[in-house]
Design a protein around this motif. Sequence first.
Motif, PDB file in Angstrom:
ATOM      1  N   UNK A   1      32.091  36.837  58.716  1.00 28.63           N
ATOM      2  CA  UNK A   1      33.509  37.028  58.421  1.00 28.63           C
ATOM      3  C   UNK A   1      34.145  35.694  58.019  1.00 28.63           C
ATOM      4  N   UNK A   2      35.042  35.770  57.053  1.00 28.35           N
ATOM      5  CA  UNK A   2      35.849  34.626  56.642  1.00 28.35           C
ATOM      6  C   UNK A   2      37.303  34.920  57.000  1.00 28.35           C
ATOM      7  N   UNK A   3      38.018  33.925  57.466  1.00 26.50           N
ATOM      8  CA  UNK A   3      39.474  34.049  57.570  1.00 26.50           C
ATOM      9  C   UNK A   3      40.070  32.978  56.672  1.00 26.50           C
ATOM     10  N   UNK A   4      40.810  33.424  55.662  1.00 28.63           N
ATOM     11  CA  UNK A   4      41.291  32.489  54.655  1.00 28.63           C
ATOM     12  C   UNK A   4      42.600  32.968  54.053  1.00 28.63           C
ATOM     13  N   UNK A   5      43.243  32.083  53.357  1.00 33.26           N
ATOM     14  CA  UNK A   5      44.514  32.403  52.708  1.00 33.26           C
ATOM     15  C   UNK A   5      44.245  32.971  51.315  1.00 33.26           C
ATOM     16  N   UNK A   6      44.685  34.193  51.092  1.00 30.54           N
ATOM     17  CA  UNK A   6      44.567  34.783  49.767  1.00 30.54           C
ATOM     18  C   UNK A   6      45.779  34.390  48.931  1.00 30.54           C
ATOM     19  N   UNK A   7      45.521  34.001  47.710  1.00 28.14           N
ATOM     20  CA  UNK A   7      46.601  33.626  46.813  1.00 28.14           C
ATOM     21  C   UNK A   7      46.991  34.811  45.929  1.00 28.14           C
ATOM     22  N   UNK A  35      53.997  31.992  51.663  1.00 30.07           N
ATOM     23  CA  UNK A  35      52.620  32.263  52.059  1.00 30.07           C
ATOM     24  C   UNK A  35      52.562  33.477  52.985  1.00 30.07           C
ATOM     25  N   UNK A  36      51.629  34.383  52.692  1.00 27.42           N
ATOM     26  CA  UNK A  36      51.359  35.491  53.600  1.00 27.42           C
ATOM     27  C   UNK A  36      50.409  35.006  54.696  1.00 27.42           C
ATOM     28  N   UNK A 120      34.623  29.473  30.500  1.00 28.42           N
ATOM     29  CA  UNK A 120      35.610  29.817  31.529  1.00 28.42           C
ATOM     30  C   UNK A 120      35.254  29.038  32.789  1.00 28.42           C
ATOM     31  N   UNK A 121      35.604  27.749  32.858  1.00 26.54           N
ATOM     32  CA  UNK A 121      35.169  26.929  33.996  1.00 26.54           C
ATOM     33  C   UNK A 121      35.896  27.244  35.294  1.00 26.54           C
ATOM     34  N   UNK A 122      37.085  27.847  35.194  1.00 26.19           N
ATOM     35  CA  UNK A 122      37.865  28.108  36.402  1.00 26.19           C
ATOM     36  C   UNK A 122      37.436  29.429  37.053  1.00 26.19           C
ATOM     37  N   UNK A 123      37.729  29.547  38.354  1.00 31.05           N
ATOM     38  CA  UNK A 123      37.468  30.775  39.098  1.00 31.05           C
ATOM     39  C   UNK A 123      38.767  31.567  39.235  1.00 31.05           C
ATOM     40  N   UNK A 124      38.641  32.866  39.441  1.00 26.14           N
ATOM     41  CA  UNK A 124      39.822  33.723  39.584  1.00 26.14           C
ATOM     42  C   UNK A 124      40.400  33.608  40.984  1.00 26.14           C
ATOM     43  N   UNK A 125      41.084  32.499  41.236  1.00 23.66           N
ATOM     44  CA  UNK A 125      41.612  32.227  42.581  1.00 23.66           C
ATOM     45  C   UNK A 125      42.993  32.861  42.743  1.00 23.66           C
ATOM     46  N   UNK A 126      43.026  34.152  42.814  1.00 23.38           N
ATOM     47  CA  UNK A 126      44.282  34.869  43.007  1.00 23.38           C
ATOM     48  C   UNK A 126      43.993  36.357  43.006  1.00 23.38           C
ATOM     49  N   UNK A 127      44.601  37.090  43.910  1.00 20.38           N
ATOM     50  CA  UNK A 127      44.380  38.534  44.009  1.00 20.38           C
ATOM     51  C   UNK A 127      44.875  39.198  42.734  1.00 20.38           C
ATOM     52  N   UNK A 128      44.009  39.967  42.090  1.00 22.68           N
ATOM     53  CA  UNK A 128      44.397  40.615  40.843  1.00 22.68           C
ATOM     54  C   UNK A 128      43.570  41.868  40.605  1.00 22.68           C
ATOM     55  N   UNK A 129      44.052  42.674  39.680  1.00 24.21           N
ATOM     56  CA  UNK A 129      43.306  43.811  39.152  1.00 24.21           C
ATOM     57  C   UNK A 129      43.392  43.726  37.638  1.00 24.21           C
ATOM     58  N   UNK A 130      42.307  44.028  36.943  1.00 26.48           N
ATOM     59  CA  UNK A 130      42.233  43.746  35.513  1.00 26.48           C
ATOM     60  C   UNK A 130      42.924  44.785  34.639  1.00 26.48           C
ATOM     61  N   UNK A 131      43.308  45.912  35.213  1.00 28.88           N
ATOM     62  CA  UNK A 131      43.959  46.954  34.430  1.00 28.88           C
ATOM     63  C   UNK A 131      45.103  47.553  35.233  1.00 28.88           C
ATOM     64  N   UNK A 132      45.802  48.482  34.596  1.00 31.26           N
ATOM     65  CA  UNK A 132      46.879  49.183  35.279  1.00 31.26           C
ATOM     66  C   UNK A 132      46.351  50.424  35.977  1.00 31.26           C
ATOM     67  N   UNK A 133      47.140  51.504  35.928  1.00 31.44           N
ATOM     68  CA  UNK A 133      46.751  52.712  36.655  1.00 31.44           C
ATOM     69  C   UNK A 133      46.734  53.962  35.781  1.00 31.44           C
ATOM     70  N   UNK A 134      47.140  53.848  34.523  1.00 37.91           N
ATOM     71  CA  UNK A 134      47.259  55.024  33.664  1.00 37.91           C
ATOM     72  C   UNK A 134      46.425  54.865  32.401  1.00 37.91           C
ATOM     73  N   UNK A 135      46.245  55.989  31.681  1.00 33.35           N
ATOM     74  CA  UNK A 135      45.547  55.943  30.395  1.00 33.35           C
ATOM     75  C   UNK A 135      46.309  55.083  29.396  1.00 33.35           C
TER      76      UNK A 135
END
Length: 289
Positions: A1-7, A35-36, A120-135
């Motif tokens: 388990x990890x306990x960490x701050x999500x951005x 910060x959460x 793409x040298x950077x990492x995706x350091x942030x909570x995200x989703x790549x698409x929306x929710x509809x067609x």
Amino acid sequence: MIETQLRGQFPSDFRASERINLSELMRNATGRAPQNPPTRILDARALQAEATSEADFLAEHGFVLLDSPTRVTDWGNADQVAQHYMPEVEAMIRECLYPGRKLIVQQPPNVMRRGAGTSTPQYGLGVHSDHGTTADDFQRNVEAFTTPDIGAKWRAWFERDEVEGFVSLDFWRTTGMDGPLKHMPLALCDPTSVDGADIIPTALEGIAPGGAATHHVSLAHNPGQRWYYYPDMEAHEVLVFKLFQLMRNEEPQPYRACFHSAVEDPAAPADAQPRQSCEHRVSVMLLRD
């Protein structure tokens, strides 16, 4: 388990009556973002060990780890990706993830690499989703990255009578690393733990080639959300997770995609090898029997 701050998460009480332009929000931000509380990232290997099958686990949790050695030795070689990885991915989809299903599988001819020395040298350091929710959201994003004609063709296929649903899958694995991944592992939120009220419709400028705003969703923090990661991923393993799923004639549509983020493991050695990884995003039309 990890306990960490999500951005990148909105505060727990954040709600939006209309789509939020994240690019504008970031441009106008002043001072430090609130910060959460830290989030526990649980061991997905332990969770998956209880699964009856890889297909059932993916259907229930939106992600799954497969043991899938690859013949690719140079991930920057498009010919190797086309010759070896694309058939390997198609076999995983048809034999492990959706066995016995009628499918149409479409793959891009390359992978997106991340880490030092890649485009793409950077990492995706942030909570995200790549698409929306509809067609409409998905079609808009397809058009932003390709052409309106390709977006219209996707929509026409999706609306055909023989189509039961559509899913976009991300095949994520380490590349060219000497040992198990310790640095910046990928964390995923189990979609069954996401309250619909915490999903925030967003738009983002600057990632599509022509500059068009793309449609996504962001997430408000909720302590009930369950986050997982696979410790010490090896070169022979691939993490598959859902970027988008939409079923025909199913209302309301439960949210089935995985919010995700690279995370910092506080226990990682200071000299851990920097992460090298790749993503391969595959479209799958699920056809009726």
